[in-house]
Design a protein around this motif. Structure first.
Motif, PDB file in Angstrom:
ATOM      1  N   ALA A   8      51.512-147.210 -38.661  1.00  0.00           N
ATOM      2  CA  ALA A   8      51.171-145.815 -38.941  1.00  0.00           C
ATOM      3  C   ALA A   8      51.079-145.568 -40.443  1.00  0.00           C
ATOM      4  CB  ALA A   8      52.215-144.895 -38.317  1.00  0.00           C
ATOM      5  N   ARG A   9      52.040-146.108 -41.186  1.00  0.00           N
ATOM      6  CA  ARG A   9      52.016-145.924 -42.644  1.00  0.00           C
ATOM      7  C   ARG A   9      50.788-146.573 -43.254  1.00  0.00           C
ATOM      8  NH1 ARG A   9      57.462-146.351 -46.034  1.00  0.00           N
ATOM      9  NH2 ARG A   9      57.730-144.492 -44.768  1.00  0.00           N
ATOM     10  N   GLN A  10      50.416-147.760 -42.756  1.00  0.00           N
ATOM     11  CA  GLN A  10      49.235-148.444 -43.282  1.00  0.00           C
ATOM     12  C   GLN A  10      47.966-147.663 -42.969  1.00  0.00           C
ATOM     13  OE1 GLN A  10      49.438-151.268 -45.212  1.00  0.00           O
ATOM     14  NE2 GLN A  10      47.283-150.747 -45.598  1.00  0.00           N
ATOM     15  N   PHE A  11      47.938-147.012 -41.797  1.00  0.00           N
ATOM     16  CA  PHE A  11      46.771-146.205 -41.428  1.00  0.00           C
ATOM     17  C   PHE A  11      46.540-145.105 -42.455  1.00  0.00           C
ATOM     18  CE2 PHE A  11      44.980-142.467 -39.273  1.00  0.00           C
ATOM     19  CZ  PHE A  11      43.819-143.005 -38.731  1.00  0.00           C
ATOM     20  N   PHE A  12      47.599-144.408 -42.835  1.00  0.00           N
ATOM     21  CA  PHE A  12      47.463-143.326 -43.816  1.00  0.00           C
ATOM     22  C   PHE A  12      47.086-143.870 -45.195  1.00  0.00           C
ATOM     23  CE2 PHE A  12      50.166-141.137 -40.653  1.00  0.00           C
ATOM     24  CZ  PHE A  12      49.383-140.005 -40.466  1.00  0.00           C
ATOM     25  N   LYS A  13      47.603-145.036 -45.566  1.00  0.00           N
ATOM     26  CA  LYS A  13      47.241-145.651 -46.844  1.00  0.00           C
ATOM     27  C   LYS A  13      45.763-146.022 -46.874  1.00  0.00           C
ATOM     28  CE  LYS A  13      51.701-147.660 -48.200  1.00  0.00           C
ATOM     29  NZ  LYS A  13      52.426-148.925 -48.445  1.00  0.00           N
ATOM     30  N   ASP A  14      45.289-146.611 -45.766  1.00  0.00           N
ATOM     31  CA  ASP A  14      43.884-147.014 -45.706  1.00  0.00           C
ATOM     32  C   ASP A  14      42.954-145.817 -45.793  1.00  0.00           C
ATOM     33  OD1 ASP A  14      44.685-149.635 -45.485  1.00  0.00           O
ATOM     34  OD2 ASP A  14      44.433-149.737 -43.298  1.00  0.00           O
ATOM     35  N   LEU A  15      43.368-144.681 -45.219  1.00  0.00           N
ATOM     36  CA  LEU A  15      42.544-143.476 -45.298  1.00  0.00           C
ATOM     37  C   LEU A  15      42.331-143.041 -46.741  1.00  0.00           C
ATOM     38  CD1 LEU A  15      43.699-141.067 -42.437  1.00  0.00           C
ATOM     39  CD2 LEU A  15      41.404-141.970 -42.804  1.00  0.00           C
ATOM     40  N   LYS A  16      43.376-143.152 -47.542  1.00  0.00           N
ATOM     41  CA  LYS A  16      43.280-142.737 -48.944  1.00  0.00           C
ATOM     42  C   LYS A  16      42.387-143.676 -49.743  1.00  0.00           C
ATOM     43  CE  LYS A  16      47.744-140.381 -49.108  1.00  0.00           C
ATOM     44  NZ  LYS A  16      49.105-140.345 -49.713  1.00  0.00           N
ATOM     45  N   LYS A  17      42.391-144.950 -49.355  1.00  0.00           N
ATOM     46  CA  LYS A  17      41.567-145.929 -50.076  1.00  0.00           C
ATOM     47  C   LYS A  17      40.095-145.787 -49.736  1.00  0.00           C
ATOM     48  CE  LYS A  17      45.185-149.505 -50.096  1.00  0.00           C
ATOM     49  NZ  LYS A  17      45.550-150.844 -49.539  1.00  0.00           N
ATOM     50  N   GLY A  18      39.782-145.442 -48.470  1.00  0.00           N
ATOM     51  CA  GLY A  18      38.409-145.377 -48.019  1.00  0.00           C
ATOM     52  C   GLY A  18      37.878-146.771 -47.712  1.00  0.00           C
ATOM     53  N   PRO A  19      36.624-146.891 -47.295  1.00  0.00           N
ATOM     54  CA  PRO A  19      35.703-145.788 -47.009  1.00  0.00           C
ATOM     55  C   PRO A  19      36.011-145.129 -45.664  1.00  0.00           C
ATOM     56  CG  PRO A  19      34.674-147.879 -46.464  1.00  0.00           C
ATOM     57  CD  PRO A  19      36.011-148.213 -47.069  1.00  0.00           C
ATOM     58  N   VAL A  20      35.390-143.961 -45.436  1.00  0.00           N
ATOM     59  CA  VAL A  20      35.601-143.237 -44.189  1.00  0.00           C
ATOM     60  C   VAL A  20      34.792-143.897 -43.068  1.00  0.00           C
ATOM     61  CG1 VAL A  20      35.249-141.036 -43.003  1.00  0.00           C
ATOM     62  CG2 VAL A  20      36.061-141.081 -45.366  1.00  0.00           C
ATOM     63  N   ALA A  21      35.431-144.139 -41.933  1.00  0.00           N
ATOM     64  CA  ALA A  21      34.761-144.759 -40.785  1.00  0.00           C
ATOM     65  C   ALA A  21      33.960-143.708 -40.018  1.00  0.00           C
ATOM     66  CB  ALA A  21      35.791-145.404 -39.869  1.00  0.00           C
TER      67      ALA A  21
END
Length: 350
Positions: A8-21
């Motif tokens: 879950a934490r990695q999911f939120f980190k990846d969102l901040k990095k992008g790109p948007v899926a």
């Protein structure tokens, strides 16, 4: 931290990095994290904010596959991306979701489709073809309910963000009174925050049990924790009183039995010589409880001899069968169990 918390934490980190899926599928039992995930995806997909021209929201029961697909296929207006949010997807029949099969195979690059599903009450059949295709096409994250031993860290973290420090008693009380639902715990922290008031500048606010008991009611009323504590102290009368209250409040006798069994399994494991010399953190991790609550289990481990615990665990199996199949009232079965645990001279038959 558990693997599910890491994901879950990695999911939120990846969102901040992008790109948007182009497609996100967030599902699970923990509604607080699900709602946060939807908010985070929207913020990542539309950092400039949303408007009515480029945002469509659907609610599961009233949504159709055709209407969702049509909204997703529309081009954005004066923006680089459209947002389509589908909440409570678990309520949409699979036949309706089937209307999105072609879209999953070739999603619009100018749309972010967010599919949200709460599965605590209604599961989604992951074996179905359309769900498999969705998972293949989307960025997926499952938000499972936290284990009880993960809740103290969550409470401490959320309280710290509000400038509060919670005593061990407060954390135990909140878990006992409110349960493990993160949304309800967050609401409780908000009430505490308002009640305690502002601290002098530069100082944190220490929250004590008296403050919390004033404003947070026991939504679990009398809990299994109280009951196991009474049984661990061999307090037969107290255990009976708590059990009666729990049954009156609608708690299942079978659930009560299962939680008692879990408690004494943990107590028995703590008698392992390897754990007696382990640190509190290592011992708590080994038996799957929070270090905050370890002392209570250790106290009970000192109260009962190994052969007593082995006998209790055997009796728990008998009780489980009796509650499922015996004509004897559940209350009587539990009373006999409590007598055996608290009064060693009581006969050992169901």
């Amino acid at each position: 931290m558990s693997k599910q918390a890491d994901r879950a934490r990695q999911f939120f980190k990846d969102l901040k990095k992008g790109p948007v899926a182009p497609i996100y599928f967030v599902h699970g039992e923990e509604t607080y994290l699900l709602d946060r995930a939807v908010e985070a995806i929207v913020e990542a997909a539309a950092p400039e904010g949303t408007n009515d021209f480029n945002l469509d929201t659907f609610q599961g029961r009233s949504a159709s596959g055709d209407s969702i697909r049509s909204a997703a296929e529309m081009l954005p207006m004066m923006s680089k991306r459209r947002l389509v949010v589908v909440r409570d997807m678990q309520e949409i029949p699979l036949s309706e979701l089937g209307q999105l099969e072609d879209y999953f195979a070739n999603p619009s690059p100018t749309t972010c489709l967010i599919l949200h599903a709460r599965t605590a009450q209604k599961k989604i059949d992951g074996r179905s073809g359309i769900i498999k295709k969705l998972k293949k096409a989307a960025e997926v994250c499952e938000f499972k309910a936290l284990y009880e031993n993960e809740i103290p860290a969550f409470l401490e973290r959320q309280a710290a963000r509000r400038g509060m420090r919670l005593s061990r008693q407060v954390i135990q009380y909140l878990v006992d009174a409110v349960g493990t639902d993160m949304a309800e715990l967050e609401q409780s922290l908000e009430k505490i925050d308002l009640y305690v008031g502002a601290a002098p500048e530069g100082q944190g606010r220490q929250v004590e049990i008296d403050d919390v008991q004033e404003i947070i009611a026991h939504t679990r009323v009398r809990t299994v924790f109280d009951l196991t504590d009474a049984l661990g102290a061999r307090n037969y009368q107290q255990a009976l009183l708590i059990m009666e209250r729990m049954l009156l409040d609608g708690q299942s006798a079978l659930v009560i039995s299962h939680m008692i069994s879990r408690h004494f399994r943990i107590v028995a494991r703590l008698q392992d010589p390897a754990l007696r010399s382990a640190s509190n953190n290592d011992a708590a991790r080994a038996v799957g409880v929070s270090p905050f609550f370890l002392k209570d289990y250790q106290r009970h481990a000192r109260t009962f001899a190994p052969d007593e615990l082995a006998s209790i665990l055997r009796q728990m199996l008998e009780v489980d069968v009796a509650l499922k199949s015996s004509p004897v009232p559940d209350r009587v079965i539990l009373e006999l169990l409590f007598a055996r645990i608290c009064m060693k001279a009581i006969p050992q038959s169901v």
